[in-house]
Design an enzyme around this catalytic site. Structure first.
Site, PDB file in Angstrom:
ATOM      1  CB  ALA C 241      -0.925  -0.028   1.208  1.00 36.85           C
ATOM      2  CG  HIS C 242      -1.202   5.028   0.399  1.00 39.02           C
ATOM      3  ND1 HIS C 242      -2.070   6.070   0.227  1.00 39.02           N
ATOM      4  CD2 HIS C 242      -1.660   4.327   1.450  1.00 39.02           C
ATOM      5  CE1 HIS C 242      -3.007   5.998   1.139  1.00 39.02           C
ATOM      6  NE2 HIS C 242      -2.781   4.951   1.891  1.00 39.02           N
TER       7      HIS C 242
END
Lengths: 341, 341, 341
Positions: C241-242
């Site tokens: 994920a980011h």
């Protein structure tokens, strides 16, 4: 690109503390901000960074007004996280160029497809016969719009996104790269030890303001459509099986999955890698923890969990071994209770 | 498109109760059927709908004959679910047009590839040197057939499906969009804290009548091939690692995974999000529940499960905390047993 | 292709026992080897095969010298698995042709992109404006390099791999088919029951010698970049994920996932289908078992696990039912202890 913080305060409807002429050139985290950066504080976890940040301007809530004003220019708003979201949109619109309208010469747009003026069809993209791409929509490079599919106004299919034949997405949606909307649902009838395919005659219908993550799959329905309502947000690598219905404004974190024909309510959140088996009903306002398996319908809003707690391996091993005899442990306890009663 | 229900009864080898001239235009669920719809009842869960459905014709088993005949026209068959599957195929063949044979001008077919007459290579598809696409096969728009790969008779690669170099799929198969057949297996030798790549010299061999879901990955073997036998059905987002062998007619639900070198028997079913670690043997006729992790070989057919039950979060929290001390609980019980013996 | 085993011994820096002129034409497993095959023994699990293999030459450790020499020619090395890895590379380099340098006429390379001499851009590939593809890099058929992205020297994007706009990968990397590097992180601010998108203004930066598996997703950062350090190896269908940061030489097995902003150290291994929630810190040298959920930071190297053990379904059912009352079981035990003290 640069912005006066006075203008940003006006944009966000916030109160500015500090010099409106101060300019910033970036939106950044407190931790890495410099004097040319506008930042924000919303997660209390990062509150200590307010004392040390070099940010030229910080967006905060009223509760943080003094802490922020003591140090840097500040914009005080009701909801700093929402203000940050709005500012990110404002910034992105200025930083990133919209692709040109029109059809790239390397794209294949089949006869009978309707591409509205102002829509953009990128390099090596495919738009099948009978498909409709509405005004302002973007079908990016190498993306796929199948025969008879529909892309609503302003919706963006990112590079390599795929909307299969006959499927629909409403307005202002985003489909990320590698997502497959409209592959066949997984349906077979057993026949003397073999599997006979059930053709999937339905499609997928996505509402307005829907976002679908990279490499996520939403299968077409067996007979009726698979339906995702307005405002639903789905992260990467999520599996939505055939005939599922998802209520408005529900969100799925990455790697979660829903099996066939399950109906999920509005305003739910499904944690990362959570799984929901088929043919269930999940009511509105249900929150499922990460990595939880849901095997029964849920008719009461709330927070649900089912995860084996993580431990050092040796401790886990001892507890797991005991768990395999938990039932007999209970029987032994019961026997003791009887004996001592 | 419309069909006389007398013709449908003949097609399915069923007994018709009602007017053979009645025509239907759709195959649909009991719940949403109208007079122009042929529907079916197989799942007892939906039996109550038989009393209220508006379907013009319902396919049922002998046990439901009276309930069905009381209300609507009916076709009585031995296995209504299988009859539904067959009817779905009949319907799909009439509803959906086969793509034209030949090579789309925007496709790239490298020199030395063999595309049989009657095969179809879609827009922006790629077929590498030395690849073979057999008669009746369809390589859809933007799909990929690598160098020296083989696509059997009548097999369909859906848009954006990929069969990497040197890999094979037999006859009558389906590979859905985004599936990657033949990426490198995950193999590295540790070397002073770094990973040295092990080149994957094998390929992937898929048998006949195999279906592979959207965004599923099947890795090429390290030395020998990864092998999937005839009739295997694999759902979306499934991971099959290198050197795995899967016996005929086994099915994998979405998001399941098998690690390297494991051998799985025939006629198994692997539930959604279930995981099987590497180097195991799973015998024929094994059924693994959703979200279960299998860490040891299974030599006895049957149904296996390992899942933490889902509960409201507060209850889960209390039980999970106790679970972390389960082993000491057992010790305390043992001590009590001694004391009171 | 054939090789003298004397040459292979020299290549691997090993001691040859046997005739250096013996030639082999394949690298294979002990189980399936013939006289024309060079094989290896590293996993003790397969040691018994040494007695029965037909391999013309076996790579072994010193401990296996006598067992190997008794039967077939052998190459004795310090680390047979590493020797096998090196030999696989040597073999692959001879078996597989490098694609020709230059830009395929069907590829779309936008104005302002820089493709170094010696780089290869395959059929139907896309390279956006301002992107840089360094010397010796390969952008395979149907792959995607977004606007302003950077592909380091000798890095290979396999067919249908995607590196989105503004993202970077260093030298000698591999990105497998369907991987999406640089889709938007999953970020929304709640606003009166709806989700307001947070534009993801960061990018993804991958170091040198990084390998990314098929259909894996690595999201771009919200403000800062998502960062993957040198030598990291990521298997298929993994979700990063980011704003995650991954330390050098860490490896992720298939279907694992890391939620936003978590930082993972160097030399960690994350098992298949393991999940790590967001905003955690995992120190160097942590090993997470397959299918384990990590919900708290880990500050001590070691091996961590949390999995419900798999059992036959009936046994599991009884234990799981008891588990739902585990806390009350503890209370009853406590009561008994009091009573008998």
């Amino acid at each position: 690109m640069q912005a006066r913080i006075g203008d940003l305060a006006a944009l966000l409807g916030g109160e500015l503390i500090g010099d409106p002429e101060h300019t910033v050139v970036r939106l950044g985290t407190l931790e890495r901000a410099e004097a040319d950066t506008v930042s924000f504080l919303s997660n209390p976890r990062y509150q200590a960074q307010l004392a040390t940040t070099r940010a030229g301007c910080v967006i905060v809530s009223a509760a943080m007004r003094e802490a922020a004003a003591a140090r840097v220019a500040a914009i005080v708003v009701a909801d700093p996280y929402l203000a940050y979201a709005r500012l990110s949109q404002w910034w992105a619109a200025r930083l990133r160029e919209r692709p040109a309208a029109g059809i790239h010469p390397s794209a294949v747009v089949e006869e009978g497809a309707i591409v509205a003026p102002g829509a953009s069809i990128g390099a090596l993209a495919f738009v099948g016969a009978g498909a409709v791409v509405e005004a302002g929509a973007i079908v990016s490079a190498q993306a796929h719009v199948g025969e008879g599919a529909f892309v609503g106004e302003g919706t963006v299919l990112k590079p390599r996104a795929m909307l299969a034949f006959g499927c629909r997405i409403g307005a202002r949606g985003i489909v990320h790269g590698g997502a497959v909307i409209g592959a066949d649902g997984f349906g077979f009838a057993p026949e003397a030890g073999r599997w006979t395919k059930i053709e999937q005659l339905g499609a997928v219908r996505l509402g307005d303001d829907v976002e679908i993550g990279a490499n996520t799959c939403i299968d077409r329905g067996a007979l009726d459509d698979t339906v995702v309502d307005d405002g639903v947000k789905i992260d990467n690598l999520v599996q939505i099986a055939h005939n599922v219905r998802i209520g408005a404004h529900t969100a799925f974190a990455g790697c979660s999955a829903v099996a066939g024909s399950t109906r999920i309510g509005r305003h739910c959140t499904i944690g990362g890698a959570a799984n929901i088996v088929g043919h269930l009903e999940i009511c509105d306002g249900v929150h499922i923890s990460a990595a939880t398996l849901v095997t029964a319908s849920i008719r009461k809003p709330g927070h649900y969990t089912g995860v084996f707690p993580c431990d050092d391996h040796a401790s886990w091993e001892k507890n797991a071994a005991t768990l395999k005899n938990l039932h007999s442990l209970r029987e032994r306890l019961r026997a003791l209770e009887k004996k001592t009663s």
